[in-house]
Design a protein around this motif. Structure first.
Motif, short mmCIF file in Angstrom:
data_model
loop_
_atom_site.label_atom_id
_atom_site.label_comp_id
_atom_site.label_asym_id
_atom_site.label_seq_id
_atom_site.Cartn_x
_atom_site.Cartn_y
_atom_site.Cartn_z
N GLY A 124 -21.89 95.75 56.26
CA GLY A 124 -22.87 95.79 57.35
C GLY A 124 -23.83 94.62 57.27
O GLY A 124 -24.14 94.13 56.18
N GLY A 125 -24.33 94.17 58.44
CA GLY A 125 -25.25 93.03 58.47
C GLY A 125 -26.60 93.37 59.06
O GLY A 125 -27.47 92.49 59.17
N GLU A 126 -26.78 94.65 59.46
CA GLU A 126 -28.06 95.03 60.07
C GLU A 126 -28.58 96.29 59.38
O GLU A 126 -27.87 97.29 59.31
N SER A 127 -29.79 96.24 58.88
CA SER A 127 -30.35 97.44 58.25
C SER A 127 -30.66 98.47 59.33
O SER A 127 -31.16 98.15 60.40
N THR A 128 -30.32 99.72 59.03
CA THR A 128 -30.61 100.81 59.97
C THR A 128 -31.60 101.79 59.35
O THR A 128 -31.66 102.94 59.76
N ARG A 129 -32.35 101.32 58.37
CA ARG A 129 -33.34 102.22 57.75
C ARG A 129 -34.39 102.58 58.80
O ARG A 129 -34.59 101.83 59.78
N PRO A 130 -35.04 103.78 58.63
CA PRO A 130 -36.04 104.17 59.63
C PRO A 130 -37.05 103.06 59.88
O PRO A 130 -37.63 102.51 58.94
N GLY A 131 -37.20 102.67 61.14
CA GLY A 131 -38.19 101.65 61.50
C GLY A 131 -37.69 100.22 61.34
O GLY A 131 -38.47 99.28 61.56
N ALA A 132 -36.40 100.01 60.99
CA ALA A 132 -35.90 98.64 60.79
C ALA A 132 -35.91 97.85 62.09
O ALA A 132 -35.69 98.41 63.17
N ALA A 133 -36.14 96.54 61.98
CA ALA A 133 -36.12 95.69 63.18
C ALA A 133 -34.68 95.35 63.52
O ALA A 133 -33.91 94.96 62.63
N PRO A 134 -34.27 95.49 64.80
CA PRO A 134 -32.89 95.18 65.16
C PRO A 134 -32.64 93.67 65.11
O PRO A 134 -33.57 92.87 65.21
N ILE A 135 -31.35 93.30 64.94
CA ILE A 135 -30.99 91.87 65.02
C ILE A 135 -29.92 91.72 66.12
O ILE A 135 -29.33 92.70 66.55
N THR A 136 -29.69 90.47 66.53
CA THR A 136 -28.69 90.24 67.58
C THR A 136 -27.28 90.30 66.97
O THR A 136 -27.10 90.12 65.76
N ALA A 137 -26.30 90.51 67.86
CA ALA A 137 -24.90 90.53 67.40
C ALA A 137 -24.53 89.18 66.79
O ALA A 137 -23.79 89.12 65.80
N GLU A 138 -25.08 88.08 67.34
CA GLU A 138 -24.74 86.74 66.82
C GLU A 138 -25.20 86.59 65.37
O GLU A 138 -24.47 86.11 64.50
N GLU A 139 -26.44 87.03 65.14
CA GLU A 139 -26.99 86.96 63.78
C GLU A 139 -26.17 87.83 62.83
O GLU A 139 -25.85 87.44 61.71
N GLU A 140 -25.83 89.01 63.33
CA GLU A 140 -25.06 89.96 62.52
C GLU A 140 -23.69 89.38 62.17
O GLU A 140 -23.24 89.45 61.02
N MET A 141 -23.03 88.78 63.16
CA MET A 141 -21.70 88.22 62.91
C MET A 141 -21.77 87.08 61.90
O MET A 141 -20.91 86.96 61.03
#
Ligand code: HH2
Length: 346
Positions: A124-141
């Protein structure tokens, strides 16, 4: 909510063998754990608990469906709980933030998990912890693809993402499984993409589809029934769009819009999820409720508590355990399985 049959009175080992033979119990999803009692629920109303032999005739089809073996998920062995090692290519994960942020470190960690006995790697490339800030799909990829490409050569890889673009690119790079904490709701194109791809998918429950706000939605009358009803609806939606049940695994989403009491009720009542006819995934590893119960603040130090939660899940029919501490979980499972069976493995 319609009907639910909740398996209760779980037995294993020689007792299960005799209870199955005498017709006092049925095997949960055709496996080594048997259940002797059930709770019947209709439209949210608890009709009571009783032995399986006293279940009324018009519930028999549903009762016996719980005993049927489910399809082997992603071609993996169906006869033991599988260990899914977590590789977070993130700077901010609650559990191991920053440890594997560089692709090289993540790849090395994935190989170490495989050497320790992991069956699947969840990248995974995006933290999903409570309150985490989302990132874009580009950044994640950019974070995950080099890691997926390398580790997919060595093991079945699942891509932990809510973004269809990342799913597509990761599948292209060799990932075999899609793991979406929003159960394919966050990205409106994700369902069709997974349907077209033939990839197995893990559908997880969370209230809403945004980790930033999910803890504010942690309100349930009966958390286990409501989460099971949500997952049943999502399975139906997937099936309607061409994803067969054999390609789906379900996950109650420990810590996602849940209080301590909710998390404990979900683990305790995990056999309810086995009635959905899919493999059950449990991701309790290092989560906050373990810190709350044990008083251990540092997530990386919650190994023993995580093992206790993993074994509690395995004892209730979880067939994929999503964990950070692979070697420790593999060892604990090997001993637990032999103790539950009452004999050494063949
Ligand atoms: N938990 C996390 C992330 N993905 N996927 C499934 N299916 N089930 C889970 O319980 C689950 C999940 C959160 O854990 P982690 O990846 O360690 O933390 P973070 O989201 O902060 O990266």
């Amino acid at each position: 909510m319609a009907r639910f049959i909740e398996p209760l009175g779980l037995v294993t080992g020689p007792v299960a063998f005799h209870a199955l033979r005498e017709g006092y119990a049925l095997p949960l999803q055709g496996g080594d754990i048997a259940f002797a009692f059930v709770r019947l629920v209709e439209d949210g109303e608890d009709l009571g608990v009783g032995p399986i032999r006293e279940v009324p005739e018009d519930w028999h089809d549903a009762l016996h469906a719980i005993a049927e073996r489910v399809a082997p998920f992603a071609g993996l062995p169906p006869d033991r709980p599988l260990v899914m090692g977590v590789v977070n290519v993130t700077p901010d994960s609650f559990s191991d933030g920053g440890r594997h942020f560089a692709a090289g470190q993540a790849i090395e960690a994935g190989h170490a998990m495989l050497a320790a006995g992991a069956d699947i790697l969840d990248i995974g490339g995006e933290s999903t912890r409570p309150g985490a800030a989302p990132i874009t799909a580009e950044e994640e990829m950019a974070r995950v693809l080099p890691v997926v490409r390398e580790l997919a050569k060595a093991a079945p890889v699942s891509i932990d993402t809510r973004h269809a673009a990342t799913m597509a690119a990761a599948l292209e790079a060799g990932a075999e499984i899609v793991n979406d904490v929003s159960a394919l709701r966050h990205d409106p194109t994700a369902l069709a993409l997974v349907a077209r791809s033939n990839a197995p998918v893990i559908l997880m429950h969370m209230p809403g589809d945004d980790p930033a706000t999910m803890q504010g939605l942690a309100e349930y009358r009966d958390v286990a029934l409501e989460v099971a009803a949500f997952l049943r609806d999502r399975i139906a939606t997937c099936e309607a769009l061409g994803i067969p049940r054999g390609r789906i695994a379900v996950d109650p989403g420990i810590g996602f819009g849940k209080t301590l009491a909710h998390n404990l009720a979900l683990i305790d009542r995990l056999p309810l999820f086995a009635t959905l006819g899919c493999r059950v995934v449990l991701g309790a590893s290092r989560k906050r409720f373990i810190g709350t119960l044990s008083g251990v603040e540092e997530a990386g130090s919650r190994v023993s508590g995580s093992l206790a939660a993993a074994l509690a899940g395995a004892a209730r029919g979880a067939s994929i355990l999503r964990v950070h501490d692979v070697a420790e979980t593999v060892q604990a499972l090997a001993v637990w399985r032999a103790c539950m069976a009452g004999r050494a493995p063949d």
